[in-house]
Design an enzyme around this catalytic site. Structure first.
Site, PDB file in Angstrom:
ATOM      1  N   SER A   8       0.844  -1.188   0.000  1.00 29.75           N
ATOM      2  CA  SER A   8       0.000   0.000   0.000  1.00 29.75           C
ATOM      3  C   SER A   8       0.880   1.239   0.000  1.00 29.75           C
ATOM      4  O   SER A   8       1.940   1.251   0.612  1.00 29.75           O
ATOM      5  CB  SER A   8      -0.882   0.008   1.252  1.00 29.75           C
ATOM      6  OG  SER A   8      -1.537   1.238   1.383  1.00 29.75           O
ATOM      7  N   TYR A  32      -1.977  -0.436  10.065  1.00 30.38           N
ATOM      8  CA  TYR A  32      -2.100  -1.054   8.740  1.00 30.38           C
ATOM      9  C   TYR A  32      -0.851  -0.774   7.906  1.00 30.38           C
ATOM     10  O   TYR A  32      -0.254  -1.694   7.332  1.00 30.38           O
ATOM     11  CB  TYR A  32      -3.351  -0.505   8.042  1.00 30.38           C
ATOM     12  CG  TYR A  32      -3.486  -0.940   6.612  1.00 30.38           C
ATOM     13  CD1 TYR A  32      -3.950  -2.211   6.307  1.00 30.38           C
ATOM     14  CD2 TYR A  32      -3.172  -0.084   5.565  1.00 30.38           C
ATOM     15  CE1 TYR A  32      -4.072  -2.619   4.982  1.00 30.38           C
ATOM     16  CE2 TYR A  32      -3.299  -0.476   4.256  1.00 30.38           C
ATOM     17  CZ  TYR A  32      -3.756  -1.751   3.967  1.00 30.38           C
ATOM     18  OH  TYR A  32      -3.871  -2.145   2.659  1.00 30.38           O
ATOM     19  N   LYS A  36       2.185  -3.403   6.577  1.00 31.66           N
ATOM     20  CA  LYS A  36       2.615  -3.517   5.176  1.00 31.66           C
ATOM     21  C   LYS A  36       4.120  -3.272   5.060  1.00 31.66           C
ATOM     22  O   LYS A  36       4.824  -4.006   4.367  1.00 31.66           O
ATOM     23  CB  LYS A  36       1.847  -2.521   4.292  1.00 31.66           C
ATOM     24  CG  LYS A  36       0.390  -2.825   4.130  1.00 31.66           C
ATOM     25  CD  LYS A  36       0.167  -4.048   3.264  1.00 31.66           C
ATOM     26  CE  LYS A  36      -1.284  -4.181   2.859  1.00 31.66           C
ATOM     27  NZ  LYS A  36      -1.524  -5.333   1.983  1.00 31.66           N
TER      28      LYS A  36
END
Length: 132
Positions: A8, A32, A36
């Protein structure tokens, strides 16, 4: 072994410059994004440990949206959506009366934010192409 990781662009955190480029500083600011980024680091370490075995490609992108034309997969989340496009779709089909837009102090002509999106089918095609 070919390994394609769907990462991402959130790994960049607050951008130091726009447009974002791959050489921008990595500084994820959410759990998040940090997850990643950690996985990216693990994959880089795997490649460094045995480059002949590990062929790693990391794809970073913002805001996948849309649905497959069959309708079997797509954006119809249960409960309250946490991104924009399901809200737009729900207004279009009459499940919501209106779309609320928040923020009016961005450096854009109308003060609202500008976002980049990628359709999920294009994203899937990119992942398949990355395997070749």
């Amino acid at each position: 072994r070919n390994f394609v990781f769907s990462s991402s662009a959130t790994v960049y955190g607050e951008p130091e410059r726009l447009p974002l480029k791959e050489d921008c500083r990595l500084k994820a600011m959410s759990p998040y994004g940090r997850t990643k980024l950690f996985i990216e680091e693990i994959l880089r370490d795997c490649h460094a440990s045995d480059p002949d075995f590990w062929n790693v490609l990391i794809l970073r992108y913002f805001n996948p949206i849309g649905a497959h034309p069959s309708g079997r997969i797509g954006e119809d989340p249960q409960g309250v959506p946490n991104n924009l496009m399901p809200f737009v779709a729900q207004v279009c089909v009459g499940r919501r009366d209106k779309l609320s837009v928040f923020g009016d102090d961005y450096d854009t002509p109308d003060g609202t934010g500008v976002r980049d999106y990628i359709h999920v089918v294009d994203l899937a095609k990119g992942h398949v192409a990355a395997l070749d």
